[in-house]
Design an enzyme around this catalytic site. Sequence first.
Site, PDB file in Angstrom:
ATOM      1  N   ARG A  21       0.768  -1.064   0.048  1.00  0.00           N
ATOM      2  CA  ARG A  21       0.091  -0.016  -0.163  1.00  0.00           C
ATOM      3  C   ARG A  21       1.051   1.357   0.026  1.00  0.00           C
ATOM      4  O   ARG A  21       1.926   1.215   0.741  1.00  0.00           O
ATOM      5  CB  ARG A  21      -0.847  -0.084   1.375  1.00  0.00           C
TER       6      ARG A  21
ATOM      7  N   GLU B 138      -3.062   7.844  -4.731  1.00  0.00           N
ATOM      8  CA  GLU B 138      -3.501   7.342  -5.875  1.00  0.00           C
ATOM      9  C   GLU B 138      -5.010   7.197  -6.171  1.00  0.00           C
ATOM     10  O   GLU B 138      -5.679   7.447  -5.104  1.00  0.00           O
ATOM     11  CB  GLU B 138      -3.130   5.625  -5.795  1.00  0.00           C
TER      12      GLU B 138
ATOM     13  N   HIS C 261      -1.236   0.344 -10.148  1.00  0.00           N
ATOM     14  CA  HIS C 261      -2.013  -0.668  -8.870  1.00  0.00           C
ATOM     15  C   HIS C 261      -2.358  -1.526  -9.579  1.00  0.00           C
ATOM     16  O   HIS C 261      -3.737  -1.865  -9.460  1.00  0.00           O
ATOM     17  CB  HIS C 261      -2.944   0.144  -8.165  1.00  0.00           C
TER      18      HIS C 261
HETATM   19  C1  DGY Z   1      -6.094  -5.908  -2.892  1.00  0.00           C
HETATM   20  O1  DGY Z   1      -6.453  -6.807  -3.375  1.00  0.00           O
HETATM   21  O2  DGY Z   1      -6.091  -5.457  -1.915  1.00  0.00           O
HETATM   22  C2  DGY Z   1      -5.495  -5.134  -4.175  1.00  0.00           C
HETATM   23  O3  DGY Z   1      -4.706  -4.040  -3.647  1.00  0.00           O
HETATM   24  C3  DGY Z   1      -6.544  -4.638  -4.947  1.00  0.00           C
HETATM   25  O4  DGY Z   1      -6.363  -4.162  -6.324  1.00  0.00           O
END
Ligand code: DGY
Length: 312
Positions: free
Chosen positions: A230, A259, A277
């Site tokens: 993240r 983002e 992402h």
């Molecule tokens: C998740 O699965 O948490 C991913 O970051 C979603 O794109």
Amino acid sequence: MAASSLLQLAPIGPLADRLLRDNLGAVRLWEEEADWLARHGAGVELLATSVRRGCDAAMMAALPQLRAISSWGVGYDTLDVEAAHARGIQVANTPDVLDDCVADLAWGLLIAAARRISASDRYVRAGEWRDLGGFPLTTKVSGKRLGILGLGRIGTAIARRGQGFDMQVRYNGRSPKDVPYGFEASLVALAEWSDFLVVACGGGPETRHLVSAEVLAALGPRGILVNIGRGSVVDQAALIAALEAGTLGGAGLDVLQGEPGAPTALCHRDNVVISPHVGSATIETREAMEQLVVDNLHAFLREGRVLTPILR
Ligand code: DGY
């Protein structure tokens, strides 16, 4: 179940959206009148959502009969899991099925940042290969030291791939695990040891800015940071400052603070590779994640238990 007892908060994806509506009679909140929740919230027992849309305590409070939440995505930083558990509400996410793709992308970014694949691609397209000659030398990957922050399922898949690159692997996390990789209790010490530091932990207040200016300084001018966890885990201002000062070698980033989009300070750097992402964003994996959202609800209806609960 009555048609209104499954509520879907936001679109998830074509497969899940179709199955939730056709097989489970989901009400799509985004297609309803603004006062739907106030009028029908009391009848909702199941909820489908995603890590993008989340579900906070206020939403749960509007659903007094809620028994289970099925969320798309492995992350749960946007779900108030504590509030749900306090009411006995089961919460499921979609782990496991995305591990390989996210680990693959981490390696893609790592290699792309070290070998400057994006920059060299731009070099060729701009005609510079022809006009200026060979591209500057880059950084070797194989045989180096790989540090991983967060050795969960995805971190473990990244570590396993490291063995194929003849790398030594160490990790930092909440506690040591029974794995063939060394545990570093201090993230600064891990960064000091590492040539590549990969962030593979989740978001939320517990991990916010774990990758601090001090950690980046320890990684050093030849070190490369990769983040597929993240954006909030990395102090982005410190990252930009370290890149600008030349005290960090480079970065491969699939997730960013603020983002979608990325600051110009990162976009114009050749030693930074950014993807939007997309760790889990393959046809196969996204389909599996969507199916799991639906399967969790079916399992709850059948057996009173979701398949992949978030346990905290
Ligand atoms: C998740 O699965 O948490 C991913 O970051 C979603 O794109």
